[in-house]
Design an enzyme around this catalytic site. Structure first.
Site, PDB file in Angstrom:
ATOM      1  N   LYS A 146      -2.781   5.093  -2.745  1.00 30.59           N
ATOM      2  CA  LYS A 146      -3.791   5.868  -2.210  1.00 30.59           C
ATOM      3  C   LYS A 146      -4.175   7.043  -3.014  1.00 30.59           C
ATOM      4  CE  LYS A 146      -3.697   3.977   2.088  1.00 30.59           C
ATOM      5  NZ  LYS A 146      -5.108   3.385   2.690  1.00 30.59           N
ATOM      6  N   GLY A 165      -4.588  -4.013   6.339  1.00 30.93           N
ATOM      7  CA  GLY A 165      -3.543  -3.836   7.109  1.00 30.93           C
ATOM      8  C   GLY A 165      -3.507  -2.286   7.688  1.00 30.93           C
ATOM      9  N   SER A 214       0.760  -1.154   0.164  1.00 30.78           N
ATOM     10  CA  SER A 214      -0.021   0.129   0.085  1.00 30.78           C
ATOM     11  C   SER A 214       1.026   1.341   0.090  1.00 30.78           C
ATOM     12  CB  SER A 214      -0.855   0.166   1.367  1.00 30.78           C
ATOM     13  OG  SER A 214      -1.637   1.196   1.313  1.00 30.78           O
ATOM     14  N   ASP A 245     -13.813  -1.188   2.763  1.00 33.92           N
ATOM     15  CA  ASP A 245     -13.082  -1.117   3.760  1.00 33.92           C
ATOM     16  C   ASP A 245     -13.673  -0.639   4.937  1.00 33.92           C
ATOM     17  OD1 ASP A 245     -11.069  -0.876   5.682  1.00 33.92           O
ATOM     18  OD2 ASP A 245      -9.567   0.116   4.454  1.00 33.92           O
ATOM     19  N   LYS A 253     -10.392  -6.476   7.472  1.00 31.61           N
ATOM     20  CA  LYS A 253      -9.098  -5.897   8.191  1.00 31.61           C
ATOM     21  C   LYS A 253      -9.657  -6.531   9.737  1.00 31.61           C
ATOM     22  CE  LYS A 253      -7.566  -1.915   7.024  1.00 31.61           C
ATOM     23  NZ  LYS A 253      -7.500  -0.348   6.584  1.00 31.61           N
ATOM     24  N   GLU A 265     -11.083   0.939  -3.696  1.00 32.43           N
ATOM     25  CA  GLU A 265     -11.488   0.627  -2.474  1.00 32.43           C
ATOM     26  C   GLU A 265     -12.126   1.847  -1.684  1.00 32.43           C
ATOM     27  OE1 GLU A 265      -7.951  -0.884  -0.182  1.00 32.43           O
ATOM     28  OE2 GLU A 265      -8.817  -0.815   2.014  1.00 32.43           O
ATOM     29  N   ASP A 318      -6.994   3.310  -3.324  1.00 29.56           N
ATOM     30  CA  ASP A 318      -7.821   3.266  -2.089  1.00 29.56           C
ATOM     31  C   ASP A 318      -7.975   4.738  -1.592  1.00 29.56           C
ATOM     32  OD1 ASP A 318      -8.886   2.793   0.385  1.00 29.56           O
ATOM     33  OD2 ASP A 318      -7.029   2.091   1.401  1.00 29.56           O
ATOM     34  N   LYS A 370      -0.936  -1.064  -4.440  1.00 33.89           N
ATOM     35  CA  LYS A 370      -2.331  -0.226  -4.078  1.00 33.89           C
ATOM     36  C   LYS A 370      -1.793   1.451  -3.644  1.00 33.89           C
ATOM     37  CE  LYS A 370      -4.737   0.232   0.318  1.00 33.89           C
ATOM     38  NZ  LYS A 370      -5.421  -0.600   1.247  1.00 33.89           N
TER      39      LYS A 370
HETATM   40  O1  OSB Z   1      -7.268   2.095   4.402  1.00 33.35           O
HETATM   41  O2  OSB Z   1      -6.243   0.221   4.015  1.00 33.35           O
HETATM   42  C1  OSB Z   1      -6.268   1.395   4.621  1.00 33.35           C
HETATM   43  C2  OSB Z   1      -3.102   2.294   6.446  1.00 33.35           C
HETATM   44  C3  OSB Z   1      -3.841   2.930   7.632  1.00 33.35           C
HETATM   45  C4  OSB Z   1      -5.078   3.246   7.428  1.00 33.35           C
HETATM   46  C5  OSB Z   1      -5.806   2.618   6.555  1.00 33.35           C
HETATM   47  C6  OSB Z   1      -5.372   2.050   5.632  1.00 33.35           C
HETATM   48  C7  OSB Z   1      -3.845   1.661   5.408  1.00 33.35           C
HETATM   49  C8  OSB Z   1      -3.331   0.850   4.676  1.00 33.35           C
HETATM   50  C9  OSB Z   1      -1.857   0.357   4.945  1.00 33.35           C
HETATM   51  O3  OSB Z   1      -3.628   1.034   3.604  1.00 33.35           O
HETATM   52  C10 OSB Z   1      -1.560  -1.003   4.526  1.00 33.35           C
HETATM   53  C11 OSB Z   1      -0.584  -1.605   5.340  1.00 33.35           C
HETATM   54  O4  OSB Z   1      -0.740  -1.967   6.453  1.00 33.35           O
HETATM   55  O5  OSB Z   1       0.557  -1.848   4.728  1.00 33.35           O
HETATM   56 MG    MG Z   2      -8.356   0.988   2.960  1.00 37.23          MG
END
Ligand code: OSB
Ligand code: MG
Length: 375
Positions: free
Chosen positions: A168, A295, A140, A243, A267, A218, A193, A166
């Site tokens: 953001k 995660g 991510s 999510d 999650k 996402e 995401d 992934k």
């Molecule tokens: O939306 O999945 C998410 C990290 C913090 C808060 C929300 C998210 C995330 C990640 C990190 O996408 C994923 C990881 O743990 O590597």
């Molecule tokens: Mg997410």
């Protein structure tokens, strides 16, 4: 197993680099670590609440309060037989899934150790096919100051063996970024995401990315919404994943009933732990949904728990389970899952979580610790 003692730690570790999302930029990772003690065994759990109520309304401070004043007193002295028991003890507390998940994870760890099973084996007991030995993972990637930088980060991670990317996104950093990533890496499995940064009126933004062959988008819409997602979904070709909106198996059931998503990011922390996560797995599998494990920048303790869950047979897509070295210079647990090959990681096979906690490192990063014991 009578729960004789519970230790609660507030830890703080600097992130190797800032992690940017549509709800903010994180530089330091605070979280809580919890241990259950019984019959000479120690079960470990991680509460992934952060300093700010950005992803969830919970913070390290609210989680400390809820654990210290409600969840720990409810668990202390109880006779733990199976990890499914703890949901009952915690039921009088509404909400606060991230706090609950720490107790739930430690209960799964300690009972798996008692049974001489890895957590993956214990979780997979109801399924004839058993737990997978290796699971697919991906990275991510947070929002970077410039698109060029994101492209460089993608290249680096593809080079390390991660196959699923992934990204953001947020308003103003979406279509152009996704297009640049697709152009630079034509065959790569790329997904986005949004962390709830858009509304249904933004459908044209997602339609503009429909030709990019994205794995999924996402959580584009509200963090409590299920209905608007069901309205957006038929307007776009890209598969839609939820999510934030899925807090429980009931929410998964609602989302399935109105076809709000084709994929769920399970999650464990967001849904109060591994017991509820497995229920969502079962519902999603039955409904033919794509499933993967999300995660929260976990330490090795949380990552080991994610890997065990990812080993369930219905988890069909790569999870956000990259090595903790991406986030921390010196983790509190043995970084056993550094070997990413073919975008896969081997699931730990030792008893329980199967990870060695570095107690010295844990002490170094602990800001506050409290011990709760029965007399
Ligand atoms: O939306 O999945 C998410 C990290 C913090 C808060 C929300 C998210 C995330 C990640 C990190 O996408 C994923 C990881 O743990 O590597
Ligand atoms: Mg997410």
């Amino acid at each position: 197993m009578r729960i004789e003692r519970i230790d609660l730690y507030h830890i703080s570790m600097p992130l190797v680099r800032p992690f940017g999302t549509s709800f903010g930029i994180q530089l330091q990772r605070d979280c809580l670590i919890l241990t259950l003690h019984s019959e000479g065994l120690t079960g470990w759990g991680e509460c992934v609440a952060t300093n700010d109520p950005g992803y969830s309304y919970e913070t390290v401070q609210t989680a400390w309060h809820i654990l210290r004043d409600f969840l720990i007193p409810a668990a202390l002295g109880q006779d733990l037989q199976e990890p499914e028991d703890v949901a009952g003890w915690m039921k009088p507390v509404r909400g606060h899934p991230l706090a609950k998940a720490a107790v739930d994870q430690a209960a799964w760890d300690i009972t798996a150790q008692r049974d001489g099973l890895s957590l993956a084996q214990k979780l997979a007991q109801p399924y004839p096919e058993g737990a997978k030995a290796r699971v697919k993972v991906g990275v991510s990637i947070g929002i970077q100051p410039a698109i060029d930088e994101t492209l460089r980060v993608i290249e680096k991670h593809l080079g390390e063996g991660y196959g699923r990317i992934k990204l953001k996104i947020k308003p103003g950093r979406d279509v152009e970024l996704a297009r640049a990533a697709r152009q630079a890496f034509p065959g790569a499995p790329i997904m986005l995401d949004a962390n709830s940064a858009y509304t249904l009126a933004d459908a044209p933004i997602f339609q503009a990315m429909d030709d990019l062959d994205l794995l999924m988008i996402e959580q584009p819409l509200g963090y409590e919404d299920i209905y608007d997602h069901s309205q957006l979904r038929p307007q776009i070709k890209t598969p839609l994943c939820l999510d934030e909106s899925i807090h429980s198996a009931d929410h998964a059931r609602f989302a399935i009933a109105i076809a709000a998503c084709g994929i769920i990011n399970i999650k464990p922390a967001r849904v109060s732990g591994w017991t509820e996560a497995r229920r969502i797995h079962d519902l999603g599998r039955e409904a033919g949904l794509g499933l993967w494990i999300g995660g929260m920048l976990e330490t090795g303790i949380g990552r080991a728990g994610q890997l065990a869950l990812a080993a369930l047979p219905g988890v069909t897509l790569p999870g956000d389970i990259s090595a903790t070295a991406r986030y921390y210079d010196h983790d509190i647990a043995d970084p056993f899952f550094l070997n990413v090959e073919d975008s896969s990681i081997t699931v730990p096979t030792g008893p329980g979580l199967g990870v060695e906690v570095d107690e010295e490192r844990l002490q170094e990063v602990t800001l506050k610790k409290e011990i709760f014991a029965t007399r």
